[in-house]
Design a protein around this motif. Structure first.
Motif, PDB file in Angstrom:
ATOM      1  N   SER A 153       0.818  -1.197   0.000  1.00  0.00           N
ATOM      2  CA  SER A 153       0.000   0.000   0.000  1.00  0.00           C
ATOM      3  C   SER A 153       0.853   1.248   0.000  1.00  0.00           C
ATOM      4  O   SER A 153       0.355   2.347  -0.073  1.00  0.00           O
ATOM      5  N   GLU A 176      -3.913  -7.762   0.504  1.00  0.00           N
ATOM      6  CA  GLU A 176      -4.051  -6.616   1.406  1.00  0.00           C
ATOM      7  C   GLU A 176      -5.141  -5.689   0.896  1.00  0.00           C
ATOM      8  O   GLU A 176      -5.094  -5.217  -0.240  1.00  0.00           O
ATOM      9  N   SER A 177      -6.120  -5.406   1.726  1.00  0.00           N
ATOM     10  CA  SER A 177      -7.214  -4.536   1.313  1.00  0.00           C
ATOM     11  C   SER A 177      -6.732  -3.097   1.148  1.00  0.00           C
ATOM     12  O   SER A 177      -5.945  -2.598   1.947  1.00  0.00           O
ATOM     13  N   ILE A 188      -2.469  -3.908  -5.432  1.00  0.00           N
ATOM     14  CA  ILE A 188      -3.508  -4.920  -5.602  1.00  0.00           C
ATOM     15  C   ILE A 188      -4.670  -4.365  -6.417  1.00  0.00           C
ATOM     16  O   ILE A 188      -5.264  -5.073  -7.247  1.00  0.00           O
ATOM     17  N   GLU A 189      -5.008  -3.108  -6.213  1.00  0.00           N
ATOM     18  CA  GLU A 189      -6.053  -2.496  -7.023  1.00  0.00           C
ATOM     19  C   GLU A 189      -5.695  -2.548  -8.505  1.00  0.00           C
ATOM     20  O   GLU A 189      -6.560  -2.763  -9.361  1.00  0.00           O
ATOM     21  N   LYS A 191      -6.456  -6.045  -9.676  1.00  0.00           N
ATOM     22  CA  LYS A 191      -7.906  -6.238  -9.735  1.00  0.00           C
ATOM     23  C   LYS A 191      -8.495  -5.566 -10.974  1.00  0.00           C
ATOM     24  O   LYS A 191      -9.384  -6.121 -11.641  1.00  0.00           O
ATOM     25  N   TRP A 241     -11.050 -12.384  -5.053  1.00  0.00           N
ATOM     26  CA  TRP A 241     -10.124 -11.687  -4.163  1.00  0.00           C
ATOM     27  C   TRP A 241     -10.669 -11.703  -2.740  1.00  0.00           C
ATOM     28  O   TRP A 241     -11.808 -11.322  -2.497  1.00  0.00           O
ATOM     29  N   GLU A 267      -9.975  -9.809   0.490  1.00  0.00           N
ATOM     30  CA  GLU A 267      -9.247  -8.621   0.935  1.00  0.00           C
ATOM     31  C   GLU A 267      -9.220  -8.548   2.467  1.00  0.00           C
ATOM     32  O   GLU A 267     -10.259  -8.630   3.123  1.00  0.00           O
TER      33      GLU A 267
END
Length: 453
Positions: free
Chosen positions: A25, A70-71, A76-77, A80, A96, A98
């Motif tokens: 993140s 990891e949310s 990760i976005e 996605k 996913w 999260e």
């Protein structure tokens, strides 16, 4: 590569906000449709085609992959937002799961112990790799990665994703702290180039401390993330925490030299922002973007934030540089990657996803989208040729990637949590002068030995 194996770093670094800890993140920017770049065009004719070609050799239609991630992490976005490309090419559906970073380690351990196979791929924070690998939670991946691919990844990236010489996670993100500095203040002070040594850094910090602006910050909060910077200070002084023979080496003249240098800057030079004793990386980026400090060591995630005029008062007045050298030019490497659960019932499909996600083209797109350093040399070439990035962006990403030349694995030993915790007490105690350098290091070494030996 010389391995000053700190042999330890952060199995459960729940306090590492790194926006990366060493956290993914830490990119500090959203991805959105930023993948629509020249790199993405390349991927359409290369990365996507290779995924389709590989998928032709196996029938994955109807397969569902569950990936624990990891949310809220921008990296990760990105995946996605782009995974439909992989799903269309392979017939595999991706789900996913999260999880907040602070809960990821516990959730993954519970899943691994249960051996349910409910999660096929773990979004692996580097400090967990040695622990998970030593307990059999992760599938070895070294034989799956071609020699050509191995040579394309930065050595530090693969080394930091390995345990006992075996690869257990393929990195999609690798970074190490760099220095962000104010170009306007450097010019006003007559400093023509960024300091290359500790001594030059110290002199610059003194010169830049004026008119309410401090020269630098030295993080000393009693928490996990500041310890990652302490590791760099130790390395640069020629020190270590656990040596190659598994001896605890915290109480050394080299590590004492690092602490004495930091104390001198803080209390004698008075060039370090006083609040630093309670700061972690989030405080560092806030102070820098508010224009209150001239030089800070922080993670690459800060770049996208610092250049955003809506967040930063210094968006057009800074640059990045490799950390200055002490006795040695050295730093620790930190990665995020994808590892396959040893309990997964879809290992072949999981590997297809990892090949797609960590391909040269896809990692270039990720680097471009989030202004990240990239873990593959071929990805960096694509980034440098991308027409959507400014020269400033390219130069900065190049510096972040260059810093990896001096990086070493800091987490090979699975016993880090206790060590990291002890060092957080040591860092805070010494920098607040509650304990002397000599006593603090002696106490830390004794506690670490008792805990892990």
């Amino acid at each position: 590569m010389r391995k000053k194996i700190l042999k330890v770093m952060m199995c459960a670094i729940t306090t590492m906000a790194l926006l990366a800890g060493c956290g993914s993140s830490n990119t500090g920017s959203t991805t959105g449709s930023a993948g629509d770049t020249a790199a993405e065009d390349t991927a359409e004719s290369s990365g996507a085609d290779s995924t389709e070609a590989a998928a032709e050799t196996a029938d994955f239609a109807g397969t569902k992959l569950v990936i624990g991630v990891e949310s809220g992490a921008p990296n990760i976005e990105f995946f996605k937002n782009n995974v439909s490309e992989f799903e269309s090419a392979t017939g595999i559906t991706v789900e996913w799961v999260e999880i907040p970073h602070d809960n990821m380690h516990e959730r993954f351990v519970q899943e691994a112990i249960s051996q349910s196979g409910a999660i096929d791929i773990y979004d692996t924070d580097q400090p967990w790799i040695s622990e998970f690998a030593s307990k059999g939670y992760l599938e070895p991946l070294g034989d799956k990665l071609s020699e050509e691919d191995k040579s394309d990844f930065y050595e530090a990236a693969l080394d930091a994703s390995s345990y006992n010489g075996e690869l257990y996670s393929v990195p999609f993100f690798v970074h190490t702290p760099v220095v962000f500095y104010r170009t306007d203040l450097f010019e006003a002070a007559g400093i023509t180039e960024f300091p290359k040594t500790w001594e030059e850094y110290e002199e610059a910090a003194k010169k830049l401390t004026k008119d309410g602006v401090y020269g630098t910050i030295i993080e000393a909060k009693q928490a996990g993330e500041p310890v990652t910077h302490l590791v760099d200070w130790f390395y640069q002084a020629g020190g270590s925490i656990i040596d190659a023979d598994n001896n605890v080496t915290v109480n050394s003249p080299e590590n004492a030299k690092a602490f004495n240098f930091m104390l001198k800057m803080m209390y004698e030079d008075e060039s370090v922002m006083p609040g630093s004793i309670g700061y972690d990386n989030a405080d560092v980026h806030n102070m820098f973007m508010q224009g209150k400090v001239a030089m800070v060591k922080n993670w690459p995630y800060m770049f996208a934030m610092a250049k955003d005029p809506e967040q930063s008062k210094v968006s057009d007045k800074f640059a990045v540089a490799v950390q200055p050298a002490g006795e040695e030019q050295s730093t620790a490497a930190w990665t995020w990657g994808f590892g396959i659960s040893s309990s997964s019932k879809n290992k072949d499909a999981a590997w297809e996803f990892i090949k797609w996600a960590t391909s040269s083209e896809k990692l270039a797109q990720l680097g471009i989208a989030n202004s990240n350093p990239v873990p593959r040399t071929s990805s960096l070439e694509i980034v440098n040729n991308d027409s959507t990035l400014t020269e400033f962006d390219k130069e900065s990403i190049q510096v972040m990637s260059d810093a990896l030349q001096y990086a070493h694995n800091a987490t090979e030993n699975p016993n880090f949590p206790t060590i990291q915790n002890e060092l957080s007490y040591t860092l805070s105690g010494i920098m607040t002068k509650q304990v002397s350098v000599e006593d603090g290091l002696a106490e830390a070494e004794k506690a670490i030995k008792e805990a892990i030996q």
